[in-house]
Design a protein around this motif. Structure first.
Motif, mmCIF file in Angstrom:
data_model
loop_
_atom_site.group_PDB
_atom_site.id
_atom_site.type_symbol
_atom_site.label_atom_id
_atom_site.label_comp_id
_atom_site.label_asym_id
_atom_site.label_seq_id
_atom_site.Cartn_x
_atom_site.Cartn_y
_atom_site.Cartn_z
ATOM 1 N N PHE A 61 0.512 -1.217 -0.271
ATOM 2 C CA PHE A 61 -0.015 0.056 -0.169
ATOM 3 C C PHE A 61 0.911 1.501 0.052
ATOM 4 C CE2 PHE A 61 -2.774 2.707 1.876
ATOM 5 C CZ PHE A 61 -4.091 2.744 1.281
ATOM 6 N N LEU A 62 0.684 2.441 -0.625
ATOM 7 C CA LEU A 62 1.535 3.182 -0.860
ATOM 8 C C LEU A 62 2.730 2.676 -0.743
ATOM 9 C CD1 LEU A 62 -0.527 5.101 1.269
ATOM 10 C CD2 LEU A 62 -0.666 5.627 -0.659
ATOM 11 N N GLY A 63 3.443 1.787 -2.000
ATOM 12 C CA GLY A 63 4.423 1.322 -2.117
ATOM 13 C C GLY A 63 5.260 0.648 -0.683
ATOM 14 N N ARG A 64 4.423 -0.078 -0.779
ATOM 15 C CA ARG A 64 5.272 0.073 0.813
ATOM 16 C C ARG A 64 4.158 -1.172 1.075
ATOM 17 N NH1 ARG A 64 7.051 3.787 5.736
ATOM 18 N NH2 ARG A 64 6.890 5.920 4.615
ATOM 19 N N ARG A 65 5.239 -2.132 1.755
ATOM 20 C CA ARG A 65 4.449 -3.926 2.111
ATOM 21 C C ARG A 65 4.368 -3.208 3.694
ATOM 22 N NH1 ARG A 65 7.348 -9.360 2.559
ATOM 23 N NH2 ARG A 65 6.413 -10.034 4.230
ATOM 24 N N ILE A 66 3.161 -3.454 3.902
ATOM 25 C CA ILE A 66 2.607 -4.085 5.264
ATOM 26 C C ILE A 66 2.271 -5.079 5.729
ATOM 27 C CG2 ILE A 66 0.532 -2.761 6.379
ATOM 28 C CD1 ILE A 66 1.193 -0.245 4.759
ATOM 29 N N ASP A 67 2.714 -5.033 6.658
ATOM 30 C CA ASP A 67 2.446 -6.579 7.484
ATOM 31 C C ASP A 67 2.070 -6.854 8.496
ATOM 32 O OD1 ASP A 67 4.242 -9.008 5.880
ATOM 33 O OD2 ASP A 67 5.606 -7.611 6.423
ATOM 34 N N TYR A 68 0.555 -7.273 8.420
ATOM 35 C CA TYR A 68 -0.672 -7.178 9.942
ATOM 36 C C TYR A 68 -1.248 -8.447 9.607
ATOM 37 C CZ TYR A 68 -3.987 -5.953 6.022
ATOM 38 O OH TYR A 68 -5.165 -5.790 5.057
ATOM 39 N N VAL A 69 -2.202 -8.157 11.511
ATOM 40 C CA VAL A 69 -2.544 -9.559 11.537
ATOM 41 C C VAL A 69 -3.246 -8.767 11.778
ATOM 42 C CG1 VAL A 69 -2.907 -11.008 13.547
ATOM 43 C CG2 VAL A 69 -0.779 -10.937 13.080
ATOM 44 N N LEU A 70 -5.197 -9.462 11.700
ATOM 45 C CA LEU A 70 -6.465 -8.986 12.194
ATOM 46 C C LEU A 70 -6.463 -9.987 12.261
ATOM 47 C CD1 LEU A 70 -8.045 -7.735 8.464
ATOM 48 C CD2 LEU A 70 -7.052 -5.893 10.945
ATOM 49 N N ARG A 71 -7.530 -9.635 13.791
ATOM 50 C CA ARG A 71 -8.130 -10.273 15.281
ATOM 51 C C ARG A 71 -9.808 -10.667 14.798
ATOM 52 N NH1 ARG A 71 -6.619 -10.151 20.682
ATOM 53 N NH2 ARG A 71 -4.928 -11.440 20.053
ATOM 54 N N VAL A 72 -10.807 -11.598 14.561
ATOM 55 C CA VAL A 72 -12.113 -11.386 14.470
ATOM 56 C C VAL A 72 -12.773 -10.716 15.369
ATOM 57 C CG1 VAL A 72 -13.752 -12.523 13.793
ATOM 58 C CG2 VAL A 72 -12.047 -13.033 12.693
ATOM 59 N N ALA A 73 -12.937 -9.635 15.654
ATOM 60 C CA ALA A 73 -14.553 -9.509 17.402
ATOM 61 C C ALA A 73 -15.654 -9.531 16.373
ATOM 62 C CB ALA A 73 -13.947 -7.745 16.552
ATOM 63 N N ALA A 74 -15.985 -10.027 15.725
ATOM 64 C CA ALA A 74 -17.293 -10.109 15.384
ATOM 65 C C ALA A 74 -17.767 -11.021 14.259
ATOM 66 C CB ALA A 74 -18.275 -9.372 15.357
ATOM 67 N N TYR A 75 -18.480 -12.405 14.558
ATOM 68 C CA TYR A 75 -18.182 -12.870 12.534
ATOM 69 C C TYR A 75 -19.845 -13.528 13.382
ATOM 70 C CZ TYR A 75 -17.492 -16.866 9.974
ATOM 71 O OH TYR A 75 -17.828 -17.673 8.858
ATOM 72 N N GLU A 76 -20.835 -12.813 12.137
ATOM 73 C CA GLU A 76 -22.563 -13.361 12.274
ATOM 74 C C GLU A 76 -22.780 -13.429 10.925
ATOM 75 O OE1 GLU A 76 -24.611 -10.525 14.105
ATOM 76 O OE2 GLU A 76 -22.755 -9.773 16.301
ATOM 77 N N PRO A 77 -22.168 -14.815 10.195
ATOM 78 C CA PRO A 77 -22.538 -15.004 8.794
ATOM 79 C C PRO A 77 -23.797 -14.672 8.393
ATOM 80 C CG PRO A 77 -21.706 -16.781 9.499
ATOM 81 C CD PRO A 77 -21.398 -15.683 10.993
ATOM 82 N N PRO A 78 -24.648 -14.456 7.134
ATOM 83 C CA PRO A 78 -23.598 -14.615 6.416
ATOM 84 C C PRO A 78 -24.450 -11.997 6.361
ATOM 85 C CG PRO A 78 -26.764 -14.108 6.045
ATOM 86 C CD PRO A 78 -26.176 -14.347 7.247
#
Length: 148
Positions: A61-78
């Motif tokens: 993104f914007l020419g930079r490598r970004i490593d990140y971790v997302l934790r699921v806070a809410a999951y109510e499919p669909p």
């Protein structure tokens, strides 16, 4: 939060079909801008994907490598997938919602984030880039799901 942007698009398919694809981390790199890889690096206590699971993404993104971790806070499919960053260059909160619409599904992505240094200085540019990216994400999601 430094940025708070959202985009929405009506996709001519039922919410269950749109959400099943969009909420599956294995498809992240196929329709989400800049993501090169996504990996389930922590399952829920019960196993699999859901609240408490963590997805590690590598993006550019914007020419930079970004490593990140997302934790699921809410999951109510669909209907809802809500994730917060637990590792990364800046705090981030990503929310996907899918609601029934007379023409199919109203799909929304909201990204909230902030931080110091480069990201604080670049906030106006960052907000425009994120909005453009999530608009394109939703277009790509629709095209991927309706091209058959």
């Amino acid at each position: 939060m430094t940025i708070d942007v959202s985009a929405e698009r009506v996709i001519p398919l039922p919410p269950e079909r749109v959400a099943e694809y969009a909420m599956d981390w294995r498809h992240d790199a196929e329709w989400t801008q800049g993501i090169r890889t996504a990996e389930l690096t922590r399952e829920t206590d019960e196993g699999g994907f859901g609240v408490g699971a963590e997805i590690t993404r590598t993006a550019h993104f914007l020419g930079r490598r970004i490593d990140y971790v997302l934790r699921v806070a809410a999951y109510e499919p669909p209907r809802l997938l809500d994730m917060i960053s637990v590792v990364g260059p800046m705090p981030m909160h990503v929310t996907y919602t899918f609601e029934p619409d007379p023409s199919g599904t109203l799909a929304r992505i909201r990204v909230q984030g902030g931080g110091g240094g480069f990201y604080r200085l670049a906030a106006p540019l960052l907000a425009r880039q994120v909005r453009s990216s999530i608009d394109k994400d939703l277009r790509d999601l629709e095209h991927r799901l309706t091209r058959h």
